[in-house]
Design an enzyme around this catalytic site. Sequence first.
Site, PDB file in Angstrom:
ATOM      1  N   ARG A  99       0.858  -1.194   0.000  1.00 24.32           N
ATOM      2  CA  ARG A  99       0.000   0.000   0.000  1.00 24.32           C
ATOM      3  C   ARG A  99       0.892   1.241   0.000  1.00 24.32           C
ATOM      4  O   ARG A  99       1.304   1.734   1.039  1.00 24.32           O
ATOM      5  CB  ARG A  99      -0.922  -0.001   1.230  1.00 24.32           C
ATOM      6  CG  ARG A  99      -1.895   1.167   1.283  1.00 24.32           C
ATOM      7  CD  ARG A  99      -2.757   1.085   2.540  1.00 24.32           C
ATOM      8  NE  ARG A  99      -3.719   2.177   2.587  1.00 24.32           N
ATOM      9  CZ  ARG A  99      -3.455   3.392   3.087  1.00 24.32           C
ATOM     10  NH1 ARG A  99      -2.254   3.649   3.583  1.00 24.32           N
ATOM     11  NH2 ARG A  99      -4.374   4.337   3.079  1.00 24.32           N
ATOM     12  N   SER A 148     -12.851  -3.230   1.313  1.00 19.15           N
ATOM     13  CA  SER A 148     -13.011  -2.619   2.632  1.00 19.15           C
ATOM     14  C   SER A 148     -14.473  -2.313   2.891  1.00 19.15           C
ATOM     15  O   SER A 148     -15.174  -1.808   2.001  1.00 19.15           O
ATOM     16  CB  SER A 148     -12.216  -1.306   2.706  1.00 19.15           C
ATOM     17  OG  SER A 148     -10.841  -1.553   2.621  1.00 19.15           O
ATOM     18  N   LYS A 156      -3.986   6.057   8.624  1.00 25.12           N
ATOM     19  CA  LYS A 156      -4.805   6.446   7.478  1.00 25.12           C
ATOM     20  C   LYS A 156      -5.467   7.778   7.787  1.00 25.12           C
ATOM     21  O   LYS A 156      -6.300   7.891   8.672  1.00 25.12           O
ATOM     22  CB  LYS A 156      -5.863   5.370   7.236  1.00 25.12           C
ATOM     23  CG  LYS A 156      -5.963   4.953   5.793  1.00 25.12           C
ATOM     24  CD  LYS A 156      -7.066   3.944   5.595  1.00 25.12           C
ATOM     25  CE  LYS A 156      -7.615   4.090   4.185  1.00 25.12           C
ATOM     26  NZ  LYS A 156      -8.897   3.471   4.015  1.00 25.12           N
TER      27      LYS A 156
END
Length: 213
Positions: A42, A114, A143
């Site tokens: 990621r 998600s 995040k």
Amino acid sequence: MVNVSKSLKLYFVMGSANCRMFDPEKTLAEAIKGGITLFQFREKGNKALKGNDCLYLGQKLRHLCEKNKIPFIVNDDIEMALELHADGVHIGQDDGDPYLTRKQIGQNMWLGISTHSVEEAQQAVKDGADYIGVGPMFPTNTKKDAHQVVGPDLIKKIRSSGLDHIPIVGIGGITLDRAKLVYQAGANGVAVISAISGADSPKHAAAAFYSLK
């Protein structure tokens, strides 16, 4: 490739910006030694690598996973996932249409989605997700665009809504002392970023998580 449910047990998510003690390759190598069962690349955030630099890092991390028989997932970037021959793609609610994503990646790659509510989980299953991420479990700084904390209770609600068999991984703010709450709620595994990538020893941190279940 191995079973999805088993692979979710200790799901390590990382990009170059998450690494504190070592470079990304060394961080992943240490985490693999500690027992991670799946890796998601990621590469996001202000300091994230772009273009060929990102691809080059992805190639190195992919090779490391392949050598150690660890499934390799790419976050959001379908083109990169295909170029790296990834084992799967993970998308968020705002990252694109699951139907089109599946069409692009085919049936042999895993699709993770998600989710942040029972309704989103049900839709993800209808859309053909091989597994769902549920969160944020707890407050997280990793995040910046994280949704409101839903807690492990949401996993219980998803399970009791009839989604008994879909593999679930909890994500968001999961520390060693909180991980058991996520497993107990009905998750197949925990997704961890900074608790491993930011540890003094990613190997020992991963091993501690792995020993929980």
